[in-house]
Structure formats: C-alpha cells, structure tokens
Design a protein around this motif. Sequence first.
Motif, PDB file in Angstrom:
ATOM      1  N   ALA A   1      40.997  49.961  41.580  1.00  0.00           N
ATOM      2  CA  ALA A   1      41.843  48.795  41.301  1.00  0.00           C
ATOM      3  C   ALA A   1      41.356  48.085  40.040  1.00  0.00           C
ATOM      4  N   GLY A   2      40.036  47.930  39.954  1.00  0.00           N
ATOM      5  CA  GLY A   2      39.462  47.258  38.782  1.00  0.00           C
ATOM      6  C   GLY A   2      39.757  48.027  37.502  1.00  0.00           C
ATOM      7  N   TYR A   3      39.647  49.332  37.578  1.00  0.00           N
ATOM      8  CA  TYR A   3      39.909  50.194  36.406  1.00  0.00           C
ATOM      9  C   TYR A   3      41.378  50.067  35.983  1.00  0.00           C
ATOM     10  N   ALA A   4      42.267  50.172  36.968  1.00  0.00           N
ATOM     11  CA  ALA A   4      43.706  50.118  36.667  1.00  0.00           C
ATOM     12  C   ALA A   4      44.092  48.779  36.059  1.00  0.00           C
TER      13      ALA A   4
ATOM     14  N   MET B   1      50.077  40.887  40.417  1.00  0.00           N
ATOM     15  CA  MET B   1      49.126  41.679  41.196  1.00  0.00           C
ATOM     16  C   MET B   1      47.735  41.020  41.179  1.00  0.00           C
ATOM     17  N   ASN B   2      47.372  40.572  39.997  1.00  0.00           N
ATOM     18  CA  ASN B   2      46.068  39.922  39.851  1.00  0.00           C
ATOM     19  C   ASN B   2      45.992  38.664  40.719  1.00  0.00           C
ATOM     20  N   MET B   3      47.076  37.907  40.694  1.00  0.00           N
ATOM     21  CA  MET B   3      47.111  36.682  41.505  1.00  0.00           C
ATOM     22  C   MET B   3      47.089  37.017  42.998  1.00  0.00           C
ATOM     23  N   PHE B   4      47.775  38.097  43.328  1.00  0.00           N
ATOM     24  CA  PHE B   4      47.817  38.512  44.731  1.00  0.00           C
ATOM     25  C   PHE B   4      46.399  38.858  45.228  1.00  0.00           C
ATOM     26  N   ILE B   5      45.679  39.580  44.361  1.00  0.00           N
ATOM     27  CA  ILE B   5      44.301  39.944  44.736  1.00  0.00           C
ATOM     28  C   ILE B   5      43.467  38.679  44.957  1.00  0.00           C
ATOM     29  N   MET B   6      43.643  37.711  44.053  1.00  0.00           N
ATOM     30  CA  MET B   6      42.891  36.449  44.191  1.00  0.00           C
ATOM     31  C   MET B   6      43.293  35.726  45.478  1.00  0.00           C
TER      32      MET B   6
ATOM     33  N   LEU C   1      37.856  40.596  47.444  1.00  0.00           N
ATOM     34  CA  LEU C   1      36.661  40.223  46.683  1.00  0.00           C
ATOM     35  C   LEU C   1      36.134  41.414  45.890  1.00  0.00           C
ATOM     36  N   GLY C   2      36.112  42.572  46.546  1.00  0.00           N
ATOM     37  CA  GLY C   2      35.614  43.772  45.871  1.00  0.00           C
ATOM     38  C   GLY C   2      36.465  44.124  44.665  1.00  0.00           C
ATOM     39  N   ALA C   3      37.788  44.051  44.832  1.00  0.00           N
ATOM     40  CA  ALA C   3      38.680  44.377  43.714  1.00  0.00           C
ATOM     41  C   ALA C   3      38.499  43.379  42.570  1.00  0.00           C
ATOM     42  N   TYR C   4      38.421  42.114  42.936  1.00  0.00           N
ATOM     43  CA  TYR C   4      38.246  41.075  41.910  1.00  0.00           C
ATOM     44  C   TYR C   4      36.930  41.285  41.151  1.00  0.00           C
ATOM     45  N   TRP C   5      35.929  41.628  41.891  1.00  0.00           N
ATOM     46  CA  TRP C   5      34.603  41.861  41.311  1.00  0.00           C
ATOM     47  C   TRP C   5      34.646  43.042  40.327  1.00  0.00           C
ATOM     48  N   MET C   6      35.292  44.098  40.765  1.00  0.00           N
ATOM     49  CA  MET C   6      35.376  45.280  39.905  1.00  0.00           C
ATOM     50  C   MET C   6      36.212  45.000  38.651  1.00  0.00           C
TER      51      MET C   6
ATOM     52  N   LYS D   1      35.982  44.436  32.955  1.00  0.00           N
ATOM     53  CA  LYS D   1      36.372  43.621  31.799  1.00  0.00           C
ATOM     54  C   LYS D   1      35.188  43.427  30.861  1.00  0.00           C
ATOM     55  N   THR D   2      34.006  43.188  31.447  1.00  0.00           N
ATOM     56  CA  THR D   2      32.841  42.895  30.597  1.00  0.00           C
ATOM     57  C   THR D   2      32.030  44.148  30.241  1.00  0.00           C
ATOM     58  N   SER D   3      32.182  45.220  30.975  1.00  0.00           N
ATOM     59  CA  SER D   3      31.279  46.370  30.757  1.00  0.00           C
ATOM     60  C   SER D   3      31.937  47.622  30.201  1.00  0.00           C
TER      61      SER D   3
END
Lengths: 424, 270
Positions: free
Chosen positions: B86-89, B101-106, B145-150, B155-157
């Motif tokens: 999810a994080g990659y996509a 989608m991002n808001m939904f995850i949050m 939380l896991g998706a948001y974290w990824m 984003k940073t790495s």
Amino acid sequence: MRKNLFKMVAAAVLAVSVLAVPAMADDPEVTITYWGWDSNYTWPMMEKYHELHPNVTFEPIATEWGDMLTKVQQALASGSELPTIIPMDRALIANWKQFDILEDLNEYGVDTSVYNQALIDAATTDDGRLIGLFSAACPAGIAYKRDLAKEYFGTDDPEELQAMFSTYDDYVTHGAEVAEASGGSVYLFHSGQAVAEWLYFASDVPNYEDGKINMTAKMEDVMGKLIALRDAGAVDTYQNGTPEGNATYAGKNHIFYPCPDWAITYYIEANDPDGSGNWGIIKAPVNYQHGGTAFGITTSATDEQKAAAYDYIHWCVSDQVGAEEARDVAGFITMDSTIATPEFCKRSDEEFFGGENISDLLYQEIAPNTVIPAPSAYDNDITSVRNDVAQQIMDDASMDLDTAVAAAIDELGQLVTDESVTIE
Amino acid sequence: MKIKTACKTVFLVLMSVISLIPFYLMFSMSTFKSEMIFQGNPLIPSNYFIENLKTIFASNFVRSYLNSFIISVCAMFFSVLICSMAGYAMNVYQFRLKKVMNMFIMMTMMVPTQIGIIGYMIEMRNLRINNTLLPMIFVWLASGLGAYWMISFFKTSLPLELVESARIDGANELQIYFQIALPCIRPGILTLALLQFLWSWNSYMYPLVFVNKTENYTIPIFVKSLASAFRTDYGAQLAGLTLATIPVLIIFSFGAKSMIRGLTAGAVKG
C-alpha cells in the motif's frame, strides 16, 4: 462344573452386552457447548456426566466470569452461536435476566419446592421465568486460626469464640486489643476488601429499589463498619485474592477470614496445606451467603441440546450421584433439600478444622437462616466500586465515612449511565 | 562532566533494574512450589521449575502456544507485505481518488477497534470461518497504522528516480518492489513486523470473542484461564506466564535496535 459355570457367566455377559449396546446406540449423540469459569468444578462434573451418558459430549471453553457478558454480548450482536449452557454469577444474574436468551426451566418440570427458595427467587424474572439453577447454596462463616485465637483470646473453642464475637462491635473491641497486645503486628483480618465483601453480603440493605440505587445506605452500612475496624487496627492492607494476600492464610499475623463454604477448599486448604487441625469456623454476627453460580440453557440451542443440558444441570443439583460428585470435587453442597441431609452434608475435611462439626454449622445452622437481598442489574458495578473504595479506605487511614461514601457514589455514577436510575 | 555522566549512568541503571525486576521475579517465582513463594526469598530461584512446567504442559499450553505463534507469524508477514505494498502504491503510482484513499487510510486509524468488532464478526461468520484461527489473523492484515507508516517511510526513503531508473533498465514492477523498494525501508519494515507480532501475540479481545473451541486457544486466553484452572498453584501460573513472555522478549531483544531506528526515523530532519 467350573467350566460350565464359566460358560454360563460368559454367555450372560455376552447377552447383556448385545442387549445393552443397541440401547445405548439409540441415544442421540449430543454435543453441549459451554463457556465459563471454575474449571475445577465444571470440567470434572462434565467428565463424570459423560462417563454415565457417553452420548453426551461437552465442549467447554474457559471464559473468566468478568469476560462472560462481553463475549455473549458480542456473539448476540453479531448473530454468532451461543453456548448451550451459560453460568451466571450471582452478582450478574439480574443482568442475564435482561438478555432474554435463556430457557424457562419451569417448562422442563423442575420442582422448585425442594430448593433453597432465596436462590430460586434470585434466578426468577419478574414474569416468573426461572433462568437458571444454582449449583449450590454458599453459606458463610468466619474462619479462624486456632493457635492465634488461643494466644490472643485465651481459647480456640468455637463456642467460646462465638460468644466473644457475636456482634460487629466485638470485632472492633477485640481487634484493638489484639493490635495493642501484638504491637500492631497481628490483625484480625488481612484485607479491607475481604472485610467489605463479607459486610456487603451480610448487609440487608437492598442495592436497588424503585428506580434508585441505595448507595449511601449500603456504603454507610458496609464502609462504616470497615472504617471502625480499620481505626481499631484490626485490618491489614493486603488486597483480597492476590497471591500475596492468599499467602497470609499460612502466616502468623492474621486471625480471621470471612469464609463461604467453597473458600474452605479453594482458599484455606489450598493456601495452608500444612494447617490441618489449626482452623475453626464460627458464625458471623449476621448469617449470610457469599457467591454462587446458576446454570442456564440458551434458547438458541437445539431441542436435543436443551434436553441434554437440562438433564445435566438437574443431575448436578438433584441427582444423588451428581450432587455427591459436586460435593467431592469442589465441596459444593447442593441446594436440593431432599439430598442435602445432615449425613450428605457431612464434610470429609472436618479434621482440618480440629474435628469441629463445621458441616452442621454451615448447612444446618447458617444456610437455612440467611436472607439474600433481591439481585439488581447494578450489583456488579456496586461490587466493583465497593472493592475500590475499600482499598482506598485501607490505603488512606484518614479517609472518613463521608468521603468514602462520596467517592463510592461518584465512582458508581461513572459506571451507571442509565439516566432513569438515580444514585442516592 | 564525569559526575554528570555518572549520574546519568546510575539513573539509567536504576530505571533498568526497576523495569526488569518484575520480569526477574516472575521467572524466579516460577521456580518455587506455590506454598513456598511467599515464605522464602523470591529473589533466589528455587528448584521447582520443572515440576511447574510439567503442570503447565499437562494442560492445553502447547496447542495454545502453537496457535499464537501461527497467528502472530502470519499476521506479521502478511501485514507487512500488504502495508508495504500500500505504501509503495501510494508513493509510486498516480491514480484517481488517491487523496481519498489516503484520507480513508488515516480515518481507519481513528476508529477504535472495539467499534468494528461486531461487523467483523458478522463478516467472518458469513464467510464461515469464525471457528478457525483465520479471523484472528485477518484482523491484523489491513492495518491503517501500518499502511500509513509505510507510506511515510517510502516518501522519505525511496527516491522515485530510483524506480524510474529500474524501469528503464527493464525491471518489472514486482522486481522493483521486492529488490529495490523494500531494502530502502528496511528499518520501517522491521519495526512494523515487530509491532505486529507483539500486538497479535498479546491480543486478548479478538481471541475472546472468536475462540469457541479448545483447540483454538491462544496464549492470552490460556494465561487468563490459568488463574481458574490452577487457582492457588501460583508457581504453575507464573511458569505459564514466563513461557508466554519468552517469544516477545526474544523478538524484542533481537529487533530492539531496528525497532528504535524505525520509530525514530524521520524524527531528525537531515
């Protein structure tokens, strides 16, 4: 001759086997599911019943009593399967009545006249439905250590001690004497929570009446006596039921323990296995019962399950073999008066109590003479608040009755959210 | 300066001792016969550990342990896989409704799990898997939380130029994801894996409502039932608790460095 006899016996055995097997095979296979606690009682009872009725299999799931309502509520809300048999703690029985998920045992032809009427009333709804049978009456007294009683009161004789401790004030007076004589190292009781528990069950103040919870009256009755005992130096600060608190049973610093009959096996003998002969029991100033679990059948079970479940529950309480098993594995004495004769109630562990006739004391003197206040749906919340406030009283020696009652009302107000109920 | 360092060291040692004493006492007390726990000195281990273990192993402990292990390992592996995908996509692809989608995850992070549990039970019941271990595994897979974290980690790495270069070099999307993207967020993955293991290992609520068969017991349910089954056998209860804590301690000991690195990543602006 011997050969012929052998043949005859063998033939008879074979005939009986051949005739017996089809009869057993006719009984439908039934699986009874069960969620509940106290595996030391229920598991052996189920095993014994299964031995006698091999077609009935049990699937018990250990669920602590504090989790029972949550688990059942979630299952109900999601339409999931409920167990066939549900155990109901006395503190929660009024809550179970509200669910309307339990069979009316009257419809199974149960003869309630032979049972302890107070316990039948406790398990009966306002419209007369009997939702469970209590496995046992739980008469309670005050257990004491003989060596300490002799040292501080000059006697370990139950009758003499009974005369010395016939009122609550006697406990306060003698508690102060013990504290002084021991330099504050010996107490009458090990835990304020244990004392509050005893006083709560012995109190005749109803928890709930006409839309109001009698918190002030109840707490004044219970906490007032606890504070008097605390101020006399009669109560130690252990938390009730903790391993550390339970270790005091084998110690030399606490004389008395409020003691329902099940606590004899579960607490006294278990925590003080070397104390045989050093224990005795006297009556509390007011006879009382403490604890008890009723077993009910869910309406969602199949007819076969319901029939087998009822037979099992009834067997535990009103069958000679079942009642004996309950007595022998857990020390539970049935509330069925036709079985619970003085001979049946004779406990095998009286030697542990120095030969005292604790069986007659508990089951002939105390049990028939107790009154159980009507249960309410708030009993569990009140019990929880009672525990908290009792410990606060013990932790804060300056806490007076008014503060304790105010704290109890405040804490209960946070638990009871029903606006139609007032807390007074 | 030396005094300051010494004070710090003393303080840290003191805090460590305070934190570790309960664990040590749990282990030490599990080596005693119950009646002796409060009569002897519980700081010095006794010789009754094996007997207590025998008591525990005679119960449903091994099965419960195995169930918890299966649940935690599956939850850890698949949750990390799904969340990292999810994080990659969310970082690499452009698609419609990405913001929604991002808001939904949050939003999923803001809903207490207890609220969704009834719906989840209905779902599992309709799938006819409510009497298996699967509901206790599935619940950890789609972790907000896991998706948001990824998403944050990628984003940073993960520089997008790296992804572009790989595509130009002919790598397919799975190769880019597994061979290039995942190594870039290694600390984040390890941290999430550890947390998922700990959360699923210690979870009580889901097993409480889903376990309706003895063979599906998990460690938290088993530990809770110890108090009833071994009412006054505190030695056995503590032995059970000690064994239940061991995997968590081992995993945390091995992964503590990565976990802290993962938790603190991005805390300092580079």
